[in-house]
Design a protein around this motif. Structure first.
Motif, PDB file in Angstrom:
ATOM      1  N   ARG A   1       0.797  -1.213   0.000  1.00 43.41           N
ATOM      2  CA  ARG A   1       0.000   0.000   0.000  1.00 43.41           C
ATOM      3  C   ARG A   1       0.843   1.283   0.000  1.00 43.41           C
ATOM      4  NH1 ARG A   1      -4.912  -1.553   0.587  1.00 43.41           N
ATOM      5  NH2 ARG A   1      -5.709   0.426   1.360  1.00 43.41           N
ATOM      6  N   PRO A   2       1.900   1.324  -0.816  1.00 45.45           N
ATOM      7  CA  PRO A   2       2.697   2.548  -0.865  1.00 45.45           C
ATOM      8  C   PRO A   2       2.001   3.617  -1.700  1.00 45.45           C
ATOM      9  CG  PRO A   2       3.509   1.048  -2.508  1.00 45.45           C
ATOM     10  CD  PRO A   2       2.396   0.316  -1.782  1.00 45.45           C
ATOM     11  N   ASN A   3       2.501   4.829  -1.610  1.00 46.84           N
ATOM     12  CA  ASN A   3       2.083   5.899  -2.516  1.00 46.84           C
ATOM     13  C   ASN A   3       3.064   6.089  -3.659  1.00 46.84           C
ATOM     14  OD1 ASN A   3       1.276   7.277   0.513  1.00 46.84           O
ATOM     15  ND2 ASN A   3      -0.331   7.032  -1.032  1.00 46.84           N
ATOM     16  N   LEU A   4       4.353   5.961  -3.361  1.00 43.50           N
ATOM     17  CA  LEU A   4       5.395   6.241  -4.339  1.00 43.50           C
ATOM     18  C   LEU A   4       6.400   5.100  -4.327  1.00 43.50           C
ATOM     19  CD1 LEU A   4       7.110   9.687  -4.818  1.00 43.50           C
ATOM     20  CD2 LEU A   4       8.456   7.596  -4.802  1.00 43.50           C
ATOM     21  N   VAL A   5       6.664   4.539  -5.509  1.00 41.59           N
ATOM     22  CA  VAL A   5       7.600   3.421  -5.636  1.00 41.59           C
ATOM     23  C   VAL A   5       8.783   3.874  -6.492  1.00 41.59           C
ATOM     24  CG1 VAL A   5       7.921   1.027  -6.357  1.00 41.59           C
ATOM     25  CG2 VAL A   5       5.697   1.780  -5.461  1.00 41.59           C
ATOM     26  N   LEU A   6       9.985   3.687  -5.964  1.00 36.64           N
ATOM     27  CA  LEU A   6      11.207   4.079  -6.647  1.00 36.64           C
ATOM     28  C   LEU A   6      11.804   2.917  -7.432  1.00 36.64           C
ATOM     29  CD1 LEU A   6      13.010   5.976  -3.739  1.00 36.64           C
ATOM     30  CD2 LEU A   6      11.751   7.008  -5.647  1.00 36.64           C
ATOM     31  N   GLU A   7      12.430   3.233  -8.564  1.00 35.34           N
ATOM     32  CA  GLU A   7      13.282   2.264  -9.254  1.00 35.34           C
ATOM     33  C   GLU A   7      14.640   2.913  -9.469  1.00 35.34           C
ATOM     34  OE1 GLU A   7      11.509   1.293 -12.971  1.00 35.34           O
ATOM     35  OE2 GLU A   7      11.664   3.316 -13.788  1.00 35.34           O
ATOM     36  N   GLY A   8      15.678   2.068  -9.569  1.00 39.57           N
ATOM     37  CA  GLY A   8      17.026   2.594  -9.746  1.00 39.57           C
ATOM     38  C   GLY A   8      17.801   2.670  -8.450  1.00 39.57           C
ATOM     39  N   VAL A   9      17.237   2.172  -7.362  1.00 40.31           N
ATOM     40  CA  VAL A   9      17.951   2.087  -6.087  1.00 40.31           C
ATOM     41  C   VAL A   9      18.097   0.619  -5.714  1.00 40.31           C
ATOM     42  CG1 VAL A   9      17.122   4.326  -5.288  1.00 40.31           C
ATOM     43  CG2 VAL A   9      15.806   2.269  -4.733  1.00 40.31           C
ATOM     44  N   GLU A  10      18.992   0.350  -4.762  1.00 45.04           N
ATOM     45  CA  GLU A  10      19.175  -1.013  -4.264  1.00 45.04           C
ATOM     46  C   GLU A  10      18.116  -1.326  -3.210  1.00 45.04           C
ATOM     47  OE1 GLU A  10      21.427  -3.099  -5.535  1.00 45.04           O
ATOM     48  OE2 GLU A  10      22.044  -1.515  -6.929  1.00 45.04           O
ATOM     49  N   ALA A  11      17.953  -2.603  -2.915  1.00 47.02           N
ATOM     50  CA  ALA A  11      16.986  -3.027  -1.909  1.00 47.02           C
ATOM     51  C   ALA A  11      17.239  -2.320  -0.578  1.00 47.02           C
ATOM     52  CB  ALA A  11      17.040  -4.542  -1.721  1.00 47.02           C
ATOM     53  N   GLN A  12      16.167  -1.809  -0.012  1.00 49.28           N
ATOM     54  CA  GLN A  12      16.170  -1.114   1.290  1.00 49.28           C
ATOM     55  C   GLN A  12      16.873   0.241   1.256  1.00 49.28           C
ATOM     56  OE1 GLN A  12      14.108  -3.017   2.650  1.00 49.28           O
ATOM     57  NE2 GLN A  12      14.659  -4.950   1.660  1.00 49.28           N
ATOM     58  N   ASP A  13      17.301   0.722   0.102  1.00 51.78           N
ATOM     59  CA  ASP A  13      17.925   2.044   0.059  1.00 51.78           C
ATOM     60  C   ASP A  13      16.987   3.134   0.569  1.00 51.78           C
ATOM     61  OD1 ASP A  13      20.431   1.372  -0.789  1.00 51.78           O
ATOM     62  OD2 ASP A  13      20.205   2.129  -2.848  1.00 51.78           O
ATOM     63  N   GLU A  14      15.674   2.949   0.386  1.00 50.56           N
ATOM     64  CA  GLU A  14      14.747   3.973   0.868  1.00 50.56           C
ATOM     65  C   GLU A  14      14.878   4.215   2.368  1.00 50.56           C
ATOM     66  OE1 GLU A  14      12.161   0.216   0.123  1.00 50.56           O
ATOM     67  OE2 GLU A  14      14.000   1.129  -0.660  1.00 50.56           O
ATOM     68  N   ASP A  15      15.383   3.220   3.092  1.00 44.11           N
ATOM     69  CA  ASP A  15      15.604   3.382   4.534  1.00 44.11           C
ATOM     70  C   ASP A  15      16.718   4.376   4.842  1.00 44.11           C
ATOM     71  OD1 ASP A  15      13.872   1.236   4.502  1.00 44.11           O
ATOM     72  OD2 ASP A  15      15.088  -0.050   5.785  1.00 44.11           O
ATOM     73  N   ARG A  16      17.610   4.583   3.880  1.00 46.78           N
ATOM     74  CA  ARG A  16      18.867   5.279   4.171  1.00 46.78           C
ATOM     75  C   ARG A  16      18.995   6.639   3.486  1.00 46.78           C
ATOM     76  NH1 ARG A  16      20.080  -0.356   3.831  1.00 46.78           N
ATOM     77  NH2 ARG A  16      20.334  -0.320   1.560  1.00 46.78           N
ATOM     78  N   LEU A  17      17.922   7.117   2.882  1.00 49.33           N
ATOM     79  CA  LEU A  17      17.974   8.367   2.130  1.00 49.33           C
ATOM     80  C   LEU A  17      17.521   9.543   2.997  1.00 49.33           C
ATOM     81  CD1 LEU A  17      16.537   7.114  -1.270  1.00 49.33           C
ATOM     82  CD2 LEU A  17      18.943   7.327  -0.573  1.00 49.33           C
TER      83      LEU A  17
END
Length: 291
Positions: free
Chosen positions: A191-207
């Motif tokens: 149930r996300p709103n925004l899905v990123l591509e071009g990053v590594e797994a779990q990178d969203e945790d570290r941005l």
């Protein structure tokens, strides 16, 4: 704009998918573009199903809510579910003032009337359900513990305006599921709103912040809290049936000390700048690592 035109950054990504969930805990709508409001994407979690006491209900106790599928039209949201006639909700139509409770927040809301109430009660097999609309004059804020100096208003979302995930994180989960003999799952379960591509797994945790180059200018989102997962990702959105594989698999590698060992997937984010702009699939995203 292209990724090459964004400022120098540690990470260059793109928006892969956009989702809005008009009725909390019902199916989402995948969009090619979505307008960002102060509270998150336009119409996201604007409606909510409540019980006789006005308290929210979700797929946690009523997994068949996953089978309620919305479509956004110009002036209305149309809800469809197996065996039911379509329910039409006028975007600017409400019936009577009421109050509703989502988690620990009791807020003013608008009741959507008897037809909507009966529709949900009949389909979900639970008498006394009502459908309510968030009152836009209400100022419900995300937890300042996580947002810091930013006041982040939300409607009926669990706690934050925007939920960010990545295709790589889902690919990693699906690799682990398949290695254990289970079928892969879709992003819709999270149930996300925004899905990123071009990053590594779990990178969203570290941005630290996502700087998104859209047609109207720059949108800046700040990830502030890992998203602890309740049992909803275990619900198959195609059938409304529940099985434990998803959370069982996540629990083997996604216990997060930042939220007291909760099993997390995705990051809750707040809006730093750019409310009123429209995000589109393919928009370039630049970000630096958070230290």
């Amino acid at each position: 704009m292209t990724a090459a035109s964004t400022p120098a950054a540690d990470v260059q990504a793109r928006i892969a998918r956009l989702f809005v969930h008009p009725v909390k805990s019902c199916a989402g709508v995948e969009l090619r573009e979505a307008r960002l409001m102060d509270t998150g994407f336009d119409l996201d979690r604007a409606w909510m199903v409540v019980d006789e006491a006005g308290r929210f209900v979700t797929q946690r106790e009523l997994p068949r809510m996953a089978l309620v599928v919305p479509r956004i039209r110009h002036t209305e949201v149309v809800l469809r579910a197996p065996g039911m006639l379509a329910l039409h909700l006028g975007i600017d139509e409400v019936e009577s003032p009421t109050r509703a409770t989502v988690w620990n927040d009791e807020v003013p809301a608008w009741d959507m009337g008897g037809v909507a109430a009966q529709w949900f009660s009949d389909f979900l097999g639970r008498p006394g359900l009502r459908l309510v609309r968030f009152d836009p004059d209400t100022n419900r804020l995300a937890s300042k513990k996580w947002t810091g100096e930013i006041d982040a208003p939300v409607e009926f979302a669990d706690g934050f305006p925007v939920l960010v995930a990545s295709t790589a994180s889902l690919d990693e989960l699906n690799g682990r599921l398949q290695a254990a003999g289970h079928a892969p799952v879709g992003m819709e379960r999270f149930r996300p709103n925004l899905v990123l591509e071009g990053v590594e797994a779990q990178d969203e945790d570290r941005l630290a912040e996502l700087r998104i180059a859209c047609a109207e200018g720059e949108v800046v989102l700040r990830p502030v809290k890992p998203c602890p997962r309740c049992p909803i990702p275990n619900v198959d959105p195609a059938t409304g049936e529940t099985s434990p594989e998803v959370l069982d698999t996540l629990s083997t590698y996604r216990a997060n000390p930042v939220v007291d060992g909760g099993i997390t997937f995705g990051m809750n984010a707040v809006i730093v700048r750019g409310a009123g702009h429209t995000l589109r699939v393919g928009d370039a995203v630049a970000a630096d690592w958070k230290f």
